[in-house]
Scaffold this motif. Structure first.
Motif, PDB file in Angstrom:
ATOM      1  N   GLN A 123     -37.887  31.245 -50.943  1.00 26.87           N
ATOM      2  CA  GLN A 123     -36.836  31.555 -49.958  1.00 26.87           C
ATOM      3  C   GLN A 123     -37.410  31.953 -48.603  1.00 26.87           C
ATOM      4  OE1 GLN A 123     -34.199  34.285 -51.966  1.00 26.87           O
ATOM      5  NE2 GLN A 123     -33.440  32.684 -53.341  1.00 26.87           N
ATOM      6  N   LEU A 127     -34.297  29.566 -42.549  1.00 27.45           N
ATOM      7  CA  LEU A 127     -34.494  29.002 -41.210  1.00 27.45           C
ATOM      8  C   LEU A 127     -33.621  29.778 -40.235  1.00 27.45           C
ATOM      9  CD1 LEU A 127     -35.868  26.780 -39.644  1.00 27.45           C
ATOM     10  CD2 LEU A 127     -34.163  25.190 -40.499  1.00 27.45           C
ATOM     11  N   GLY A 179     -30.801  23.741 -52.018  1.00 27.10           N
ATOM     12  CA  GLY A 179     -31.157  25.106 -51.634  1.00 27.10           C
ATOM     13  C   GLY A 179     -30.501  25.570 -50.354  1.00 27.10           C
ATOM     14  N   GLU A 231     -27.711  25.233 -55.392  1.00 25.06           N
ATOM     15  CA  GLU A 231     -28.527  26.449 -55.253  1.00 25.06           C
ATOM     16  C   GLU A 231     -28.833  27.024 -56.631  1.00 25.06           C
ATOM     17  OE1 GLU A 231     -29.996  28.346 -52.524  1.00 25.06           O
ATOM     18  OE2 GLU A 231     -30.748  29.256 -54.357  1.00 25.06           O
ATOM     19  N   ALA A 287     -31.889  21.913 -58.729  1.00 28.41           N
ATOM     20  CA  ALA A 287     -31.710  20.592 -58.105  1.00 28.41           C
ATOM     21  C   ALA A 287     -32.512  19.509 -58.819  1.00 28.41           C
ATOM     22  CB  ALA A 287     -32.104  20.643 -56.636  1.00 28.41           C
ATOM     23  N   ASN A 345     -33.837  22.108 -46.225  1.00 28.01           N
ATOM     24  CA  ASN A 345     -35.042  22.881 -45.946  1.00 28.01           C
ATOM     25  C   ASN A 345     -35.604  23.195 -47.329  1.00 28.01           C
ATOM     26  OD1 ASN A 345     -36.930  24.808 -45.227  1.00 28.01           O
ATOM     27  ND2 ASN A 345     -35.424  26.373 -44.696  1.00 28.01           N
ATOM     28  N   TYR A 361     -42.273  25.036 -53.255  1.00 30.07           N
ATOM     29  CA  TYR A 361     -42.860  24.838 -54.588  1.00 30.07           C
ATOM     30  C   TYR A 361     -42.303  23.620 -55.318  1.00 30.07           C
ATOM     31  CZ  TYR A 361     -38.830  26.743 -57.182  1.00 30.07           C
ATOM     32  OH  TYR A 361     -37.582  26.932 -57.739  1.00 30.07           O
TER      33      TYR A 361
HETATM   34  N1  SAM Z   1     -31.314  26.211 -46.635  1.00 30.87           N
HETATM   35  C1  SAM Z   1     -31.684  27.582 -46.389  1.00 30.87           C
HETATM   36  C2  SAM Z   1     -32.260  27.712 -45.003  1.00 30.87           C
HETATM   37  O1  SAM Z   1     -32.626  26.687 -44.444  1.00 30.87           O
HETATM   38  O2  SAM Z   1     -32.359  28.818 -44.507  1.00 30.87           O
HETATM   39  C3  SAM Z   1     -32.675  28.102 -47.420  1.00 30.87           C
HETATM   40  C4  SAM Z   1     -33.937  27.315 -47.578  1.00 30.87           C
HETATM   41  S1  SAM Z   1     -35.135  28.101 -48.604  1.00 30.87           S
HETATM   42  C5  SAM Z   1     -36.618  27.365 -47.988  1.00 30.87           C
HETATM   43  C6  SAM Z   1     -35.007  27.255 -50.158  1.00 30.87           C
HETATM   44  C7  SAM Z   1     -33.731  27.508 -50.944  1.00 30.87           C
HETATM   45  O3  SAM Z   1     -33.780  26.710 -52.132  1.00 30.87           O
HETATM   46  C8  SAM Z   1     -33.531  28.924 -51.402  1.00 30.87           C
HETATM   47  O4  SAM Z   1     -32.197  29.313 -51.188  1.00 30.87           O
HETATM   48  C9  SAM Z   1     -33.836  28.888 -52.912  1.00 30.87           C
HETATM   49  O5  SAM Z   1     -33.147  29.859 -53.669  1.00 30.87           O
HETATM   50  C10 SAM Z   1     -33.372  27.485 -53.255  1.00 30.87           C
HETATM   51  N2  SAM Z   1     -34.029  26.884 -54.434  1.00 30.87           N
HETATM   52  C11 SAM Z   1     -35.282  27.117 -54.908  1.00 30.87           C
HETATM   53  N3  SAM Z   1     -35.540  26.348 -55.973  1.00 30.87           N
HETATM   54  C12 SAM Z   1     -34.437  25.599 -56.184  1.00 30.87           C
HETATM   55  C13 SAM Z   1     -34.086  24.607 -57.158  1.00 30.87           C
HETATM   56  N4  SAM Z   1     -34.959  24.219 -58.097  1.00 30.87           N
HETATM   57  N5  SAM Z   1     -32.851  24.060 -57.091  1.00 30.87           N
HETATM   58  C14 SAM Z   1     -31.970  24.443 -56.132  1.00 30.87           C
HETATM   59  N6  SAM Z   1     -32.241  25.382 -55.194  1.00 30.87           N
HETATM   60  C15 SAM Z   1     -33.451  25.947 -55.209  1.00 30.87           C
END
Ligand code: SAM
Length: 304
Positions: free
Chosen positions: A50, A53, A78, A99, A125, A144, A148
């Motif tokens: 997390q 952006l 996400g 999410e 996802a 975004n 990982y």
């Molecule tokens: N979109 C938001 C932004 O741009 O501020 C958050 C981006 S953050 C880099 C990644 C997001 O993906 C987080 O909210 C995290 O909880 C979610 N996430 C992580 N692994 C995931 C998965 N396997 N499937 C869906 N969402 C996931």
């Protein structure tokens, strides 16, 4: 607004010298994000990648790069606190945001309860079959990405039965450079992307555009998905051969293949020669058409 120096022309190969994005972020998270997280009783979860952006200009740039318009169905991976989701919802017909974090899902459902075009799906996802969410409608993936799962997410959607028409994704800078590497220096991820799509660099994004600030800079990539994959052999066999070749990238390709795929002694050299490939080459020097021919030769001999 503070301007952050980016590498100058000449620091990178020509194909990477693409538009840079406006920088200008305060070093700390803006109070709005901190307040929001506090109100929600949440903290950024490192394990879920997390990094939110917080630069409006970059959010807009992502939407523009995806040519998001009123006919579009967008899958967002996400959504986090929903910043990108808001921008997407303002332009697209429908946004399906997947999410994994239950705390965020609850917050997002409240935020978007009066926005019927936004659907929040609590899921991993990587386990989602896109057709189950978008049906027959063409769709775009805009995200975004949590770092990982970058490679896995790209492969999951590019290799899906129903592929998106395009992807606009924020990825780690080094990963983007691997994907954009010139022919002769392709790793397995670059090959997986290019079998299905045409990647291009949209913008470089400094670490200061996120909260919390990651250790590395990022890049926004657009991948236009090809109408037909760039191979004419079964993808599972193609990637079996590719994975074997890249499992030992420092070894000559005949050694790597023979170690990972069972075959009679001497067969690896023979099949490589039949495919017109010098057996002493290394995996990263092979082009996609060469991997394709090699897979066909191996398939004909019953080796894959
Ligand atoms: N979109 C938001 C932004 O741009 O501020 C958050 C981006 S953050 C880099 C990644 C997001 O993906 C987080 O909210 C995290 O909880 C979610 N996430 C992580 N692994 C995931 C998965 N396997 N499937 C869906 N969402 C996931």
């Amino acid at each position: 607004m503070r301007s952050i120096p980016l590498p100058g022309p000449g620091d990178e190969p020509a194909e990477r010298r693409e538009p840079t994005i406006t920088r200008g972020q305060p070093p700390e998270a803006p109070p709005a994000i901190r307040t929001l997280l506090k109100e929600l009783g949440l903290r950024p979860h490192k394990g879920f990648g997390q990094n939110f952006l917080i630069n409006e200009h970059i959010l807009t740039r992502i939407i523009e790069a995806g040519d998001v318009g009123p006919d579009d169905v967008v899958l967002e991976i996400g959504p986090g606190l929903g910043h990108l989701t808001h921008h997407l919802a303002a332009r697209a017909a429908r946004v399906v945001a997947i999410e994994i974090d239950r705390g965020l899902v609850q917050a997002l459902r409240k935020t978007f309860q009066r926005t019927p075009s936004v659907e929040i799906v609590e899921q991993d996802a990587l386990k989602v079959e896109p057709a189950s969410l978008v049906g027959d409608h063409p769709y775009k993936v805009i995200a975004n990405l949590p770092y990982y799962i970058t490679s896995a997410a790209l492969r999951h959607f590019l290799e899906a039965e129903r592929r998106p028409v395009l992807l606009v994704v924020m990825v780690q800078r080094e990963v983007a450079y691997r994907i954009l590497a010139p022919p002769g220096d392709l790793n397995l991820l670059a090959i997986s992307v290019r079998v299905y799509g045409k990647p291009r660099l949209i913008a470089r994004v400094p670490a200061s555009a996120f909260y919390p600030r990651p250790k590395v800079d990022s890049i926004v990539l657009r991948i236009d998905v090809l109408d037909h994959p760039a191979i004419d052999v079964p993808p599972d066999k193609f990637f079996k051969v590719g994975s074997a070749g890249f499992a030992m990238p420092r070894k000559q390709i005949h050694n790597a293949l023979a170690q990972r795929i069972w075959m009679p002694a001497g067969s690896a050299q023979e099949v490589l020669r039949a495919a017109g490939i010098d057996p002493s080459r290394r995996a990263q020097t092979l082009s996609i058409p060469e991997w394709n021919t090699l897979t066909r030769e191996m398939e004909q001999r019953g080796l894959v």
